[in-house]
Scaffold this motif. Structure first.
Motif, short mmCIF file in Angstrom:
data_model
loop_
_atom_site.label_atom_id
_atom_site.label_comp_id
_atom_site.label_asym_id
_atom_site.label_seq_id
_atom_site.Cartn_x
_atom_site.Cartn_y
_atom_site.Cartn_z
N ALA A 161 -57.19 38.85 89.83
CA ALA A 161 -57.03 39.97 90.77
C ALA A 161 -58.14 40.98 90.51
O ALA A 161 -58.64 41.08 89.39
CB ALA A 161 -55.67 40.63 90.58
N ARG A 185 -63.48 42.08 101.13
CA ARG A 185 -62.10 41.66 100.83
C ARG A 185 -61.91 40.19 101.18
O ARG A 185 -61.37 39.41 100.40
CB ARG A 185 -61.13 42.46 101.69
CG ARG A 185 -60.51 43.60 100.98
CD ARG A 185 -59.18 43.96 101.65
NE ARG A 185 -58.90 45.31 101.27
CZ ARG A 185 -59.32 46.37 101.95
NH1 ARG A 185 -60.02 46.23 103.05
NH2 ARG A 185 -59.04 47.57 101.50
N GLU A 232 -61.05 37.01 98.77
CA GLU A 232 -59.77 36.34 99.02
C GLU A 232 -59.96 34.84 99.28
O GLU A 232 -59.19 34.01 98.83
CB GLU A 232 -59.07 37.01 100.20
CG GLU A 232 -57.59 36.84 100.18
CD GLU A 232 -56.90 37.75 101.17
OE1 GLU A 232 -57.58 38.26 102.09
OE2 GLU A 232 -55.68 37.92 101.03
N ASN A 289 -56.87 37.81 94.22
CA ASN A 289 -55.87 38.73 94.77
C ASN A 289 -56.56 40.08 95.02
O ASN A 289 -57.07 40.72 94.09
CB ASN A 289 -54.73 38.86 93.74
CG ASN A 289 -53.71 39.92 94.10
OD1 ASN A 289 -53.99 40.85 94.87
ND2 ASN A 289 -52.53 39.80 93.54
N VAL A 290 -56.59 40.50 96.31
CA VAL A 290 -57.30 41.75 96.67
C VAL A 290 -56.33 42.84 97.14
O VAL A 290 -56.76 43.83 97.74
CB VAL A 290 -58.37 41.49 97.76
CG1 VAL A 290 -59.47 40.61 97.22
CG2 VAL A 290 -57.78 40.90 99.03
N GLU A 291 -55.02 42.65 96.83
CA GLU A 291 -54.02 43.65 97.24
C GLU A 291 -54.37 45.05 96.77
O GLU A 291 -54.06 46.03 97.43
CB GLU A 291 -52.69 43.31 96.56
CG GLU A 291 -51.71 42.57 97.40
CD GLU A 291 -50.64 41.97 96.49
OE1 GLU A 291 -50.05 42.72 95.70
OE2 GLU A 291 -50.46 40.73 96.58
#
Ligand code: ADP
Length: 303
Positions: free
Chosen positions: A54, A69, A73, A78-80
């Motif tokens: 992440a 992003r 991804e 994980n780019v949350e």
């Protein structure tokens, strides 16, 4: 899991017959955009090497931010916790490459410069599940320090790739929380009071002594890497490859080292992993485009 707290930049690359003089306008081209930034490069590298990964960072609310992003991804990162800074542009690197291969680079850190300790705290649950937290110096120091603190609290291994080289001394508080300091040769020089002619193992020992970080690794390009630890200093020779472009070799090295550590390998084995990943990145053009996959690293390690 590997958590990277760091930068996301769009690299804007134009070819030019030569580098322009001040005030001069040149006809150049072709032009291309490439996802970059040391944080994003290292996150993509770790994910390609098979680690759950992440990234925590900031981009502007613009097209480049969206593209960065998506690029991360697509590689499984994980780019949350890549947050939007609506008031700033996404970080960019303006790169001019002349036909002879020389380049000039101007970085506008943009939204990367707005990453705060609070942003890192908001992403605390990610850090809580990290085995390894990977840090560089392309985002503000207070955010880097907070990331190291949270990582220590949960017992994660903290790796700092001190790039770009710090202008002054890094805060002792930050250094005291680092398990592995991983500069290249020129970045290592920034930590030493005077230029040293010591052989590489001696340099790594000096780096550990000066910073108080228990494990100091210096990457040496086609000469491999050295690591000084409390148990002694070792040199890992480079893997022999047909090198064409060492861009992102350092990012691949750091990620390879981190992935191996996160899988419980001994640091000496992780050093080989780092060197294998770095060597493979040097065999291909570009930054993220050149980052190797796990099967390639395993094949090179088998020899
Ligand atoms: P940076 O890109 O940060 O300057 P280096 O050039 O030291 O980092 O490269 C990182 C690692 O990648 C090195 O430690 C080495 O293992 C590997 N590497 C880089 N260039 C080559 C090369 N020409 N041949 C083999 N391995 C290389």
């Amino acid at each position: 899991m590997i958590v990277v707290v760091g930068s996301l930049n769009m690299d804007l690359v134009v070819r030019s017959p030569r580098l322009p003089k001040p005030g001069e306008t040149l006809r150049g081209g072709p032009f291309a955009t490439y996802p970059g930034g040391k944080g994003a490069n290292q996150a993509v590298a770790a994910a390609r090497l098979g680690a759950k990964t992440a990234i925590i960072g900031r981009v502007g609310a613009d097209g480049f931010g969206q593209m960065l992003r998506i690029a991360a991804e697509v590689d499984g990162v994980n780019v949350e916790q890549v947050l939007d800074t609506p008031t700033m542009a996404t970080g960019v690197s303006l790169i001019t490459v002349e036909d002879g291969g020389q380049n000039t680079i101007v970085i506008a850190s943009g939204a990367n410069a707005t990453l705060t300790p609070e942003d890192v705290e908001v992403a605390g649950s990610l850090i809580a599940s990290a085995r390894v937290v990977l840090l560089q110096l392309e985002v503000p120091l207070p955010a880097v320090i907070r990331a190291a603190e949270l990582a220590r609290e949960v017992g994660a291994t903290v790796i700092l790739n001190p790039a770009p080289a710090p202008a002054g001394r890094l805060p002792a508080k930050l250094l005291s929380m680092i398990d592995y300091l991983v500069p290249n040769e020129s970045e290592a020089g920034a930590f030493l009071d005077e230029p040293s002619s010591a052989p590489p193992k001696g340099l790594a020992r000096a780096l550990a002594a000066v910073t108080g970080v228990p494990n100091a690794i210096i990457t040496l390009g086609e000469a491999g890497a050295v690591m000084a630890s409390p148990s002694g200093a070792i040199h890992q020779p480079a893997f022999r490859v047909q090198a064409v472009d060492s861009t992102a070799a350092g990012d691949a090295f750091v990620a390879g080292f981190a992935v191996a550590l996160s899988e419980g390998l001994a640091p000496t084995k992780a050093l080989r992993w780092g060197c294998a990943a770095g060597a493979l990145a040097a065999t291909r053009l570009g930054a993220q485009a050149s980052l190797p996959r796990r099967d390639e690293v395993l094949a090179l390690l088998r020899g």
